[in-house]
Design a protein around this motif. Structure first.
Motif, mmCIF file in Angstrom:
data_model
loop_
_atom_site.group_PDB
_atom_site.id
_atom_site.type_symbol
_atom_site.label_atom_id
_atom_site.label_comp_id
_atom_site.label_asym_id
_atom_site.label_seq_id
_atom_site.Cartn_x
_atom_site.Cartn_y
_atom_site.Cartn_z
ATOM 1 N N MET A 133 0.837 -1.203 0.000
ATOM 2 C CA MET A 133 0.000 0.000 0.000
ATOM 3 C C MET A 133 0.872 1.253 0.000
ATOM 4 S SD MET A 133 -2.929 1.145 2.771
ATOM 5 C CE MET A 133 -3.850 -0.367 2.549
ATOM 6 N N ILE A 177 -6.584 3.069 -4.349
ATOM 7 C CA ILE A 177 -7.040 1.841 -3.684
ATOM 8 C C ILE A 177 -8.413 2.137 -3.071
ATOM 9 C CG2 ILE A 177 -6.573 0.188 -1.832
ATOM 10 C CD1 ILE A 177 -3.611 0.839 -2.094
ATOM 11 N N PRO A 178 -9.457 1.406 -3.440
ATOM 12 C CA PRO A 178 -9.489 0.178 -4.253
ATOM 13 C C PRO A 178 -9.922 0.403 -5.700
ATOM 14 C CG PRO A 178 -11.549 0.394 -3.106
ATOM 15 C CD PRO A 178 -10.751 1.619 -2.750
ATOM 16 N N LEU A 191 -6.878 -4.413 -2.680
ATOM 17 C CA LEU A 191 -5.776 -5.004 -1.905
ATOM 18 C C LEU A 191 -6.332 -5.723 -0.681
ATOM 19 C CD1 LEU A 191 -2.665 -5.216 -1.491
ATOM 20 C CD2 LEU A 191 -2.802 -3.057 -0.224
ATOM 21 N N SER A 222 -10.049 -1.222 1.587
ATOM 22 C CA SER A 222 -9.039 -1.482 0.561
ATOM 23 C C SER A 222 -9.536 -2.398 -0.563
ATOM 24 C CB SER A 222 -7.777 -2.108 1.186
ATOM 25 O OG SER A 222 -8.045 -3.421 1.628
ATOM 26 N N THR A 223 -10.771 -2.906 -0.429
ATOM 27 C CA THR A 223 -11.347 -3.717 -1.505
ATOM 28 C C THR A 223 -12.685 -3.110 -1.922
ATOM 29 O OG1 THR A 223 -12.310 -5.195 0.171
ATOM 30 C CG2 THR A 223 -10.251 -5.881 -0.866
#
Length: 330
Positions: free
Chosen positions: A250, A261-262, A267, A326-327
């Motif tokens: 990251m 991100i994301p 991630l 992060s997703t």
């Protein structure tokens, strides 16, 4: 002990009962003996007790990296279980080096520990199997026995890998990649295997980037390499073998690219250490019950020790997906 007894005005046997908690003694007598112990600076001779009993009041724990918060949590759970059992915990850090691991095993054997908890760094577990066959219980932590006659407490890492890919694919990712290493560590290879299986079932190719370590610096280094790839070759989602790698990755994305991100690159990490929650972009992770692993390892080892039988136990926990920013939303 004779000096303590004379100072407290009690028998040597009474001092022994107080020190070893081997027989009920009145609170007044315990207080009197304790004051004499403090006044005289008495320290129990552990070596002499070990010679009589053949065992110390300690367990030995050898992990791959005490700087990794995951293993720190494992040690915390093990230490709490030892405290409750009236035992001490001796901790060694192998640094994923088999030679250093072997030194700690020899040292703990010299200390005549009541048992060993080990996260092995290599594939050959014959030395641990030999230690167990000579009467010192051995419990593998975060590692399956793989055909050796040893007990283990583990997490289903292949299931964790499948879980990570399921989440990334459900969020629309079509070019996943796995980052981790070395693959000589079964934990890493199992996570990659589970991810590969799920990618194949979804007719996706999964790129694999092997690292030499599971550290933040290794994650940043491989991250710089990946974000510099041309868009057509760059993954749109990365599954890191642990959270330290993911945090370093990251950092590379934020420091060395304009990727988001994301939105541009999802991630996900593994372990769910505190760093995951507190990252610049809170990190989605596959949670391992690290504290519970350590506690269960101690409790299972002590149960095996108490039974006097070499009945090998294998306990496997299921990891849990923890979704953060992060997703992509599913």
């Amino acid at each position: 002990m004779r000096e303590v007894a004379a100072h407290a005005g009690v028998s040597v046997g009474t001092v022994s009962h107080v020190v070893n908690r081997s027989q009920k003694v009145s609170e007044d007598t315990i207080a009197k003996v304790s004051r004499s112990i403090d006044a005289l600076g008495f320290v129990r001779n552990a070596a002499a007790r070990q010679l009589r009993s053949g065992r110390s009041s300690s367990l030995g724990l050898v992990v791959l990296d005490t700087a990794n918060p995951f293993f720190a949590s494992v040690a915390h759970g093990a230490r709490e279980a030892c405290d409750e059992a009236g035992l001490s915990l001796l901790i060694g850090d192998s640094g994923t080096e088999e030679a250093r691991e072997s030194k700690y095993l020899d040292l703990f054997a010299e200390q005549r520990v009541n048992g060993l908890l080990v996260t092995p760094s290599g594939a050959d577990l014959s030395k641990l199997e030999g230690i167990a066959s000579r009467g010192t219980p051995v419990m593998l932590v975060d590692r399956e026995a793989g055909g050796y006659s040893l007990s283990s407490v583990t997490v289903d890492n292949a299931a964790g890998g499948r879980m990570a890919l399921d989440h990334l694919i459900a969020g629309g990712c079509a070019k996943p990649a796995f980052v981790g290493g070395p693959f000589t560590l079964p934990q890493v290879s199992d996570r990659a295997r589970g991810a590969r299986e799920r990618a194949a079932e979804s007719d996706l190719d999964m790129a694999v980037f092997e690292t030499g370590e599971l550290t933040i610096l290794a994650g940043r280094s491989i991250g710089e390499r990946i974000v510099s790839l041309p868009e057509e070759a760059r993954p749109d989602a990365v599954f890191c073998a642990n959270d330290l790698l993911a945090v370093g990755f990251m950092q590379a994305v934020i420091m060395f690219s304009a990727l988001r991100i994301p939105e541009d690159l999802a991630l996900i990490g593994y372990d769910d250490i505190d760093y995951a929650f507190s990252a610049i972009v809170p990190l989605t992770s596959i949670r391992q019950p690290a504290d519970l692993l350590g506690r269960t390892a101690v409790e299972s080892l002590l149960a095996e020790n108490a039974s006097g039988e070499q009945i090998h136990r294998d306990e496997k926990f299921t990891p849990e997906l923890v979704v953060r920013q992060s997703t992509r939303a599913v």
